[in-house]
Design an enzyme around this catalytic site. Sequence first.
Site, PDB file in Angstrom:
ATOM      1  N   TYR A 166      10.457   4.527   3.172  1.00 53.59           N
ATOM      2  CA  TYR A 166       9.707   4.571   4.674  1.00 53.59           C
ATOM      3  C   TYR A 166       9.540   5.918   4.916  1.00 53.59           C
ATOM      4  O   TYR A 166       8.428   6.402   5.321  1.00 53.59           O
ATOM      5  CB  TYR A 166      10.386   3.745   5.605  1.00 53.59           C
ATOM      6  CG  TYR A 166       9.479   3.246   6.836  1.00 53.59           C
ATOM      7  CD1 TYR A 166       8.334   2.745   7.208  1.00 53.59           C
ATOM      8  CD2 TYR A 166      10.051   4.047   8.010  1.00 53.59           C
ATOM      9  CE1 TYR A 166       7.480   2.503   8.152  1.00 53.59           C
ATOM     10  CE2 TYR A 166       9.353   3.937   9.413  1.00 53.59           C
ATOM     11  CZ  TYR A 166       8.149   3.222   9.396  1.00 53.59           C
ATOM     12  OH  TYR A 166       7.433   3.182  10.706  1.00 53.59           O
ATOM     13  N   LYS A 170       6.333   8.273   5.327  1.00 51.00           N
ATOM     14  CA  LYS A 170       5.690   8.622   6.543  1.00 51.00           C
ATOM     15  C   LYS A 170       5.731  10.095   6.833  1.00 51.00           C
ATOM     16  O   LYS A 170       4.705  10.803   7.494  1.00 51.00           O
ATOM     17  CB  LYS A 170       6.659   8.068   7.522  1.00 51.00           C
ATOM     18  CG  LYS A 170       6.518   6.390   8.037  1.00 51.00           C
ATOM     19  CD  LYS A 170       4.873   5.997   8.293  1.00 51.00           C
ATOM     20  CE  LYS A 170       4.672   4.696   8.605  1.00 51.00           C
ATOM     21  NZ  LYS A 170       3.432   4.353   8.865  1.00 51.00           N
TER      22      LYS A 170
END
Length: 301
Positions: A166, A170
């Site tokens: 993640y 991001k």
Amino acid sequence: MADIRFDGKVAIVTGAGGGLGKQHALELARRGAKVVVNDLGGSMDGSGGSSAAADAVVEEIKALGGEAISNGSSVTDDAGVAHMVKQTMDQWGRIDVLIANAGILRDKSFAKMTMEDFELVLNVHLMGTVKPTKAVWEIMREQNYGRIVVTTSSSGMYGNFGQSNYGAAKLGIIGFMNTIRLEGQKNNIHINAISPVAATRMTENLMPPAILEKLKPEYVTPGVVYLASEEAPTGAILTAGAGAFALTRLYETEGVYLGEGGLSVEEVRDNWSKISDPAGQQAYLNGGEQSGKFFRKMQGG
């Protein structure tokens, strides 16, 4: 000052069946936008799919007197993204705003994470931002107008245990934004990032209920809608949560010039305090500004 309005404008919000995306879609509609509510309707880990959530948000918007249509395409599917854009153009003939919000989680420590879990999260968050942006890019260029809001996270900018997939996605989104904001300026396309701190189904198991109550998604939405407006800056990373707002910037220290003759590993070690000294640090607007600093230092500046 006048209220911010979106009358006559068309917005696509991905991942808008619930949580943050739903609040973004509702607020845009309240302010006059025609809204495409995109949501695959899958579970938090990306499996499954249903149009029920997106359809329900459309009905809420219509109950407010607004205009909206639903779309169930996956943001990772080229044909699905193309269909979403065609559906929007066929319905309203323009696209002014894209809010790339869709995402999933597959949290595990890096030691336990499979490459499948890593690649899937990277694909949904990063490519699921790139693909819709690419699909609307020429439309916005031809209009000489566009506002894009991408979704980043503190996990990417600062790290968070169990979220290497993640976090990588991001921060990759920020790298993507930093370049296309330069390319879009001549056509009045502004792109900004939101870094939300909010209670959604992706965070509901991470915090106690009393804290989650203070982190309602609707407390983030005013920042997102501002970044999607005509008055928006470009290239900003806005952090928002619990009614608080802050700007995130990437800074580089002034550093030190060690010369070329006899340069060694030990010189880097022995000058680390100067290299890391925050005095005079700057947030650059493009890579050329960093290069300019190095050329200046080479010349003794």
